[in-house]
Design a protein around this motif. Sequence first.
Motif, PDB file in Angstrom:
ATOM      1  N   ILE A 105       0.778  -1.190   0.108  1.00  0.00           N
ATOM      2  CA  ILE A 105       0.190   0.125  -0.027  1.00  0.00           C
ATOM      3  C   ILE A 105       0.948   1.193  -0.112  1.00  0.00           C
ATOM      4  CG2 ILE A 105      -1.856  -1.296   1.059  1.00  0.00           C
ATOM      5  CD1 ILE A 105      -1.133   0.188   3.797  1.00  0.00           C
ATOM      6  N   ARG A 106       2.176   0.869  -0.448  1.00  0.00           N
ATOM      7  CA  ARG A 106       2.785   2.243  -0.236  1.00  0.00           C
ATOM      8  C   ARG A 106       2.506   3.401  -1.301  1.00  0.00           C
ATOM      9  NH1 ARG A 106       8.375  -1.125  -0.484  1.00  0.00           N
ATOM     10  NH2 ARG A 106       7.049  -2.470  -1.942  1.00  0.00           N
ATOM     11  N   PRO A 107       2.060   3.114  -2.601  1.00  0.00           N
ATOM     12  CA  PRO A 107       1.641   4.102  -3.412  1.00  0.00           C
ATOM     13  C   PRO A 107       0.229   4.939  -2.829  1.00  0.00           C
ATOM     14  CG  PRO A 107       1.972   2.047  -4.669  1.00  0.00           C
ATOM     15  CD  PRO A 107       2.118   1.905  -3.143  1.00  0.00           C
ATOM     16  N   ALA A 108      -0.515   4.051  -2.159  1.00  0.00           N
ATOM     17  CA  ALA A 108      -1.527   4.709  -1.659  1.00  0.00           C
ATOM     18  C   ALA A 108      -1.204   5.585  -0.351  1.00  0.00           C
ATOM     19  CB  ALA A 108      -2.657   3.599  -1.017  1.00  0.00           C
ATOM     20  N   ILE A 109      -0.203   5.348   0.377  1.00  0.00           N
ATOM     21  CA  ILE A 109       0.200   6.081   1.436  1.00  0.00           C
ATOM     22  C   ILE A 109       0.679   7.253   0.849  1.00  0.00           C
ATOM     23  CG2 ILE A 109       1.696   6.176   3.414  1.00  0.00           C
ATOM     24  CD1 ILE A 109       1.389   3.127   3.634  1.00  0.00           C
ATOM     25  N   ARG A 110       1.339   7.205  -0.226  1.00  0.00           N
ATOM     26  CA  ARG A 110       2.043   8.431  -0.955  1.00  0.00           C
ATOM     27  C   ARG A 110       1.009   9.459  -1.281  1.00  0.00           C
ATOM     28  NH1 ARG A 110       6.122   4.707  -2.668  1.00  0.00           N
ATOM     29  NH2 ARG A 110       4.861   4.440  -4.773  1.00  0.00           N
ATOM     30  N   LYS A 111      -0.237   8.830  -1.691  1.00  0.00           N
ATOM     31  CA  LYS A 111      -1.361   9.772  -2.114  1.00  0.00           C
ATOM     32  C   LYS A 111      -1.813  10.516  -1.040  1.00  0.00           C
ATOM     33  CE  LYS A 111      -2.951   7.127  -6.072  1.00  0.00           C
ATOM     34  NZ  LYS A 111      -4.364   6.574  -6.657  1.00  0.00           N
ATOM     35  N   LEU A 112      -1.555  10.183   0.095  1.00  0.00           N
ATOM     36  CA  LEU A 112      -2.238  10.502   1.588  1.00  0.00           C
ATOM     37  C   LEU A 112      -1.691  11.991   1.754  1.00  0.00           C
ATOM     38  CD1 LEU A 112      -2.880   7.856   3.833  1.00  0.00           C
ATOM     39  CD2 LEU A 112      -4.559   8.674   2.450  1.00  0.00           C
ATOM     40  N   GLY A 113      -0.229  11.964   1.186  1.00  0.00           N
ATOM     41  CA  GLY A 113       0.351  13.118   1.524  1.00  0.00           C
ATOM     42  C   GLY A 113       0.151  14.319   0.565  1.00  0.00           C
ATOM     43  N   VAL A 114      -0.753  14.086  -0.655  1.00  0.00           N
ATOM     44  CA  VAL A 114      -1.189  15.214  -1.651  1.00  0.00           C
ATOM     45  C   VAL A 114      -2.498  15.723  -1.278  1.00  0.00           C
ATOM     46  CG1 VAL A 114      -1.509  15.405  -4.080  1.00  0.00           C
ATOM     47  CG2 VAL A 114       0.086  13.701  -3.384  1.00  0.00           C
ATOM     48  N   SER A 115      -2.406  17.214  -1.314  1.00  0.00           N
ATOM     49  CA  SER A 115      -3.697  17.814  -0.961  1.00  0.00           C
ATOM     50  C   SER A 115      -4.744  17.312  -1.759  1.00  0.00           C
ATOM     51  CB  SER A 115      -3.526  19.283  -0.831  1.00  0.00           C
ATOM     52  OG  SER A 115      -4.532  20.065  -0.741  1.00  0.00           O
ATOM     53  N   GLY A 116      -6.203  17.013  -1.366  1.00  0.00           N
ATOM     54  CA  GLY A 116      -7.014  16.753  -2.237  1.00  0.00           C
ATOM     55  C   GLY A 116      -7.008  15.346  -2.926  1.00  0.00           C
ATOM     56  N   GLY A 117      -6.383  14.420  -2.509  1.00  0.00           N
ATOM     57  CA  GLY A 117      -5.716  13.321  -3.164  1.00  0.00           C
ATOM     58  C   GLY A 117      -7.061  12.422  -2.710  1.00  0.00           C
ATOM     59  N   MET A 118      -7.379  11.313  -3.607  1.00  0.00           N
ATOM     60  CA  MET A 118      -8.443  10.374  -3.329  1.00  0.00           C
ATOM     61  C   MET A 118      -7.893   9.192  -3.605  1.00  0.00           C
ATOM     62  SD  MET A 118     -12.363  10.331  -4.941  1.00  0.00           S
ATOM     63  CE  MET A 118     -11.428   9.665  -6.513  1.00  0.00           C
ATOM     64  N   LEU A 119      -8.190   8.029  -2.617  1.00  0.00           N
ATOM     65  CA  LEU A 119      -7.835   6.783  -2.927  1.00  0.00           C
ATOM     66  C   LEU A 119      -8.961   6.021  -3.316  1.00  0.00           C
ATOM     67  CD1 LEU A 119      -6.075   5.717   0.353  1.00  0.00           C
ATOM     68  CD2 LEU A 119      -5.115   6.730  -1.627  1.00  0.00           C
ATOM     69  N   GLU A 165     -21.513  10.783  -5.534  1.00  0.00           N
ATOM     70  CA  GLU A 165     -21.658  10.384  -3.930  1.00  0.00           C
ATOM     71  C   GLU A 165     -20.536   9.198  -3.773  1.00  0.00           C
ATOM     72  OE1 GLU A 165     -23.306   9.977  -0.298  1.00  0.00           O
ATOM     73  OE2 GLU A 165     -23.435  11.463  -1.876  1.00  0.00           O
ATOM     74  N   VAL A 166     -20.157   8.565  -4.631  1.00  0.00           N
ATOM     75  CA  VAL A 166     -18.981   7.657  -4.408  1.00  0.00           C
ATOM     76  C   VAL A 166     -17.697   8.304  -4.190  1.00  0.00           C
ATOM     77  CG1 VAL A 166     -17.682   5.765  -5.750  1.00  0.00           C
ATOM     78  CG2 VAL A 166     -20.114   5.759  -5.690  1.00  0.00           C
ATOM     79  N   GLU A 167     -17.676   9.210  -5.066  1.00  0.00           N
ATOM     80  CA  GLU A 167     -16.472  10.131  -4.895  1.00  0.00           C
ATOM     81  C   GLU A 167     -16.184  10.883  -3.611  1.00  0.00           C
ATOM     82  OE1 GLU A 167     -15.450  12.814  -8.264  1.00  0.00           O
ATOM     83  OE2 GLU A 167     -15.119  11.162  -9.536  1.00  0.00           O
ATOM     84  N   ARG A 168     -17.585  11.323  -3.053  1.00  0.00           N
ATOM     85  CA  ARG A 168     -17.555  12.089  -1.649  1.00  0.00           C
ATOM     86  C   ARG A 168     -17.245  11.044  -0.682  1.00  0.00           C
ATOM     87  NH1 ARG A 168     -20.311  12.401   2.554  1.00  0.00           N
ATOM     88  NH2 ARG A 168     -21.762  10.769   2.099  1.00  0.00           N
ATOM     89  N   ILE A 169     -17.741   9.802  -0.753  1.00  0.00           N
ATOM     90  CA  ILE A 169     -17.307   8.729   0.272  1.00  0.00           C
ATOM     91  C   ILE A 169     -16.107   8.387   0.483  1.00  0.00           C
ATOM     92  CG2 ILE A 169     -17.935   6.325   0.750  1.00  0.00           C
ATOM     93  CD1 ILE A 169     -20.440   6.806  -0.405  1.00  0.00           C
ATOM     94  N   LEU A 170     -15.194   8.285  -0.990  1.00  0.00           N
ATOM     95  CA  LEU A 170     -13.980   7.981  -1.054  1.00  0.00           C
ATOM     96  C   LEU A 170     -13.104   9.008  -0.550  1.00  0.00           C
ATOM     97  CD1 LEU A 170     -13.967   6.134  -4.533  1.00  0.00           C
ATOM     98  CD2 LEU A 170     -13.873   5.300  -2.349  1.00  0.00           C
ATOM     99  N   ARG A 171     -13.422  10.197  -0.649  1.00  0.00           N
ATOM    100  CA  ARG A 171     -12.746  11.503  -0.482  1.00  0.00           C
ATOM    101  C   ARG A 171     -12.771  11.511   1.310  1.00  0.00           C
ATOM    102  NH1 ARG A 171     -10.640  14.750  -4.154  1.00  0.00           N
ATOM    103  NH2 ARG A 171     -11.728  14.243  -6.297  1.00  0.00           N
ATOM    104  N   ALA A 172     -14.134  11.194   1.793  1.00  0.00           N
ATOM    105  CA  ALA A 172     -14.161  11.167   3.404  1.00  0.00           C
ATOM    106  C   ALA A 172     -13.303  10.041   4.010  1.00  0.00           C
ATOM    107  CB  ALA A 172     -15.629  10.938   3.562  1.00  0.00           C
ATOM    108  N   LEU A 232     -10.023  10.433   6.243  1.00  0.00           N
ATOM    109  CA  LEU A 232      -9.855   9.819   7.801  1.00  0.00           C
ATOM    110  C   LEU A 232      -8.613   9.246   7.822  1.00  0.00           C
ATOM    111  CD1 LEU A 232     -11.519   8.845  10.030  1.00  0.00           C
ATOM    112  CD2 LEU A 232     -12.131   6.963   8.878  1.00  0.00           C
ATOM    113  N   MET A 233      -8.005   8.977   6.676  1.00  0.00           N
ATOM    114  CA  MET A 233      -6.759   8.022   6.547  1.00  0.00           C
ATOM    115  C   MET A 233      -5.581   9.173   6.894  1.00  0.00           C
ATOM    116  SD  MET A 233      -6.964   4.976   4.061  1.00  0.00           S
ATOM    117  CE  MET A 233      -5.555   4.798   4.084  1.00  0.00           C
ATOM    118  N   ALA A 234      -5.751  10.260   6.244  1.00  0.00           N
ATOM    119  CA  ALA A 234      -4.521  11.202   5.930  1.00  0.00           C
ATOM    120  C   ALA A 234      -3.883  11.595   7.285  1.00  0.00           C
ATOM    121  CB  ALA A 234      -5.070  12.371   5.323  1.00  0.00           C
ATOM    122  N   PRO A 235      -4.283  11.879   8.495  1.00  0.00           N
ATOM    123  CA  PRO A 235      -3.832  12.047   9.753  1.00  0.00           C
ATOM    124  C   PRO A 235      -2.945  10.960  10.342  1.00  0.00           C
ATOM    125  CG  PRO A 235      -6.002  12.895   9.770  1.00  0.00           C
ATOM    126  CD  PRO A 235      -5.569  11.811   8.597  1.00  0.00           C
TER     127      PRO A 235
END
Length: 794
Positions: A71-85, A252-259, A263-266
Amino acid sequence: MNEHALRVLEYDKVTGIVAGYAASTPGREAVLALRPASDAALVATLLQETREFTLVLQGNEAPPFDGIQDIRPAIRKLGVSGGMLSPQELLATAQTLGSGRRVKRFFQRDDGRGASSRLSLPLLLAKADAIRTLKPIEDAILAAIDDRAEVKDSASPALRKIRKQLVRTREDILERMTDILQDSSFQKVIQEPVITVRDDRYVLPLKPNFRQSLPGVVHGQSGSRSTLFVEPLEVLEQNNRLAELRMDEQEEVERILRALTALMAPEADAITETLEALAGLDAVCARARFGIEFNGVVPLLSSDGSLRMRAARHPLLVDKYRNAGDGKSIAPNDIELEAHQRTLILSGPNAGGKTVVLKTVGLLSLMAQSGLPVTSAEGSEFPFFCSVFADIGDEQSLEQDLSTFSSHMGQIAEIIRSAQRGSLVLLDELGSGTDPGEGTALGAAVLEKLMERGAVTVVTTHHNALKLFGSQTDGAVNAAMEFDLQMLKPTYRLTPGRPGRSYGLDMAARLGIPDEVIRKARGRLSEDDTKLEDLLKQVEEDSRLLASDRDALAKELSVAGEERIAAAALLKAAHEEVRAAKTKAKQDARDVLSELRQKLREFSRVQAFERAELKTEISVVEALAAKLEPGVFEQEAAPGAVYAFEAGDRVRIPNVNKTGTVLGSRQGVLELDVDGKKIKLSANRVSLIGALPQDRKLAGGPSWGAELHELQGAPDRLNIIGLHVEEGLAEVDRFIDRASMTGLSIVTIIHGLGTGALKKAVTEFIKNHPLIAAMRPGEPPEGGAGVTVAELKK
C-alpha cells in the motif's frame, strides 16, 4: 560492503531464494534489500531475530501474514492535498491494517505462556510493538467497501437512494425495449432481438431502413454497416434520466472515497510504521523458514575472531540438488581458522572443489552478517568482518583491453589498498596467468602484506611455492582437496593441515596421454618440484593410512561402546537383583524379629511355667534367632528375662564374661554390683548362677528391642541403624554400661544419617551420660557423620 564481492559471490541469488519464503510483496522486497551489516552489534541483533523466529516456527506456529498488501503508493497519495484513494487502495489498506492487528495480537497474546514468551522473543515483540492498531479506520473502510473493492449501497443513505432509482429506471427502459423487440410491427427492422449498450445508453440493433417504422437516435454502426445501433425516441428521456442518476452516483461515491481518504490522512505515518513493521517481521520469518528448509543453523559470533564452519555446504548447490530431486547431495566440509591463523591456502586437483570452498567461506560469512541462517551445522562460529573482498574467476575484459592477469592484478591492488584488520579476502588461483616463478613470488608477497594488515585471507593455488609458504609461515595453514585416483574424480572433501597435489600428470596419463610424454614431462620438473611432489604423495599415503586406521578405530570404539552399554545393562540388572535380594533379606529379618518379639511377649504374660514347657519355648526362640544370625545364641543357658531375680542373687553376664550381685530389680531392669561398680542391665542379659529356688516364680521380661543389633560386630561398636529412637537409646545405654565394665576407653555408635532424628537423639543422650568423658563425629575412614565416637571416663 564491497559490491564486487557481493556480485562474484552471488549474494543476490541467495537473497532471491530467501525472498521466496516471504508472504507479502513488502516482505520480499525487504529481504531483497538486505545487505551484510557493517556493525557488529547490528549483526548480533539480526541473528537473534532469526533465532527467535526459528523458535516460533519450530513450535508449529506462524503469525497470520495473509492480507498484507503493498500500500505504499496509496500512502504516498495521502500526502497530496485533495488526493483520493480508489476503492481498491482503500480495501488493501484495511486488509493490511487488519493483518497488522492480528500479527500484533499473535505476539502479545497471553495464553499462559505470555511471560516466558516475552522473555524468549524480546526482539520480535519489539517489532510487533511498532504495529499501530487503527481499528476505527479499518472498520470505516470495510463498512463502505465490499470484498470486490466496490462501494456498498449502505455506504451512505444518499447512495442507497440513488442506486434504487437507478435500478427502477433501468428496469423501465429494459421493459419498454423488450416490448419493442416483441412487437410484430417492428420485426422487419430489427436486425437481432437483443438489447445492448452504446455510449452508456441502451440501444437496439436495427436495419438501415429503421426510420420508416421506428424513430430514434443512432449511436453507431457495425463494422459491415449492415446494423445500426439505435436508441428509440420513446426511451430517450429515460436514458437521459439514467445518465443523470449515474452522475449522481459517481459524485456520491467520490464524496465517500474522499471522506475515507481524509480519515486516513492524519494517520499516514502510523500506517507507514505498521507496513514497515509487518514487512520486517515477514522478512525475518522468511529468513527463519529458509534456515529450516535448507537444514541450516543460525550461527554464533565468535568472541576471539576465530572462524569455524561445521559441515559447511554452498547454499546455491544445496538449492540446485533440492530442486533436481535426484538424490544427490553435497559433501559437507569443516573449515576452521583459529584466532592466530590469518591465512588458509587451499590446494588440490583441478575441478576438485577449491573454488567452491572459497566461495562457501565468503558467501556464508556474508549471510551470517545479514542475519541469515547458514548452510552448516550447529557449532558454527563466524567473526565479524568489517569488509569482504573477492578476486574470483576469469574477469578478462576486451572492452577495457585487459588480460586475465591484468584484471586480477587490478583487483588485488585495490584489495591491498583497502583491506585492514577485520577484513575477509578471497583470492582464487593467486599468482596464475603469468610466469610461474614470478607469479608465486608475487603471490607470497601479497599474502605477507595481507597478513601484516591483519586481514583473514583464503586463497586457492596450484603453485608449490605457495604451499610451502603455508607450511613454513606462522599464521598460515594449508588444506587439501581430496582426489580419488582409482575413480579418477574428486571427492570434494577438505583435509586440513596439509597441502594437496594437483594430479595434472596423473590425470593426463589416465586420460590417454602416452607414457613417453608423461615421462618426459616428469623429467622436466625441477628437482625441488619432484621432491615436493614425492613428499606430498607420501603425506597423502600416510593420511590415507591414518584415515583407514581412524575408521577401523572408530568401528572398534563403536563396538566397544555397544559392549559397554550391554555390560552396563547387565551390571544394572545385577544390582537390581542384589537390591531385591537385600530387600527380601531385610524383610525376612523383620519377620523373624517380629516372631521373636511375639514369643517374648507371650513369655511376659506367663506367670508360671513348668520347666519342660519353658525349655521347649526357649528352643523355639533360639531356632528363630538362629535363622537371623546362626551361632549367636548359646543353647546351654536360658536367658534371665524369664526369671524373677531378687536382691542377693548371683548372676553371670555372658557377653563380658563377668559376674555380679543383684542389688534390686524394677520392670525387667536389674541394678547390679560388678567389681564394686553399680550398673543397670536388662534382666534378659544375665543368667542366674546356681539352681533356681523351688518357690521362685517366673517373671515377664522386657521386649528384645535391638538385642540382635548389639550382638553383631566388635565389642567396641554398636549398630542401631533401623531402630526407633526409644529402642536405640536403650541399646546405647546398655552398650555404654557394658563397655565401662569391660574397661573400654573408646566406643563407636553407628546410627547412620537417615532423617537425622536418631543421630540427634544419640548425640544429646551421650552428651549428658555420666559415664562419657567426651564425644566427636566419626572421621571418614570411621564412617563419617554416620557414626559418633565416645570416650569413657576412667
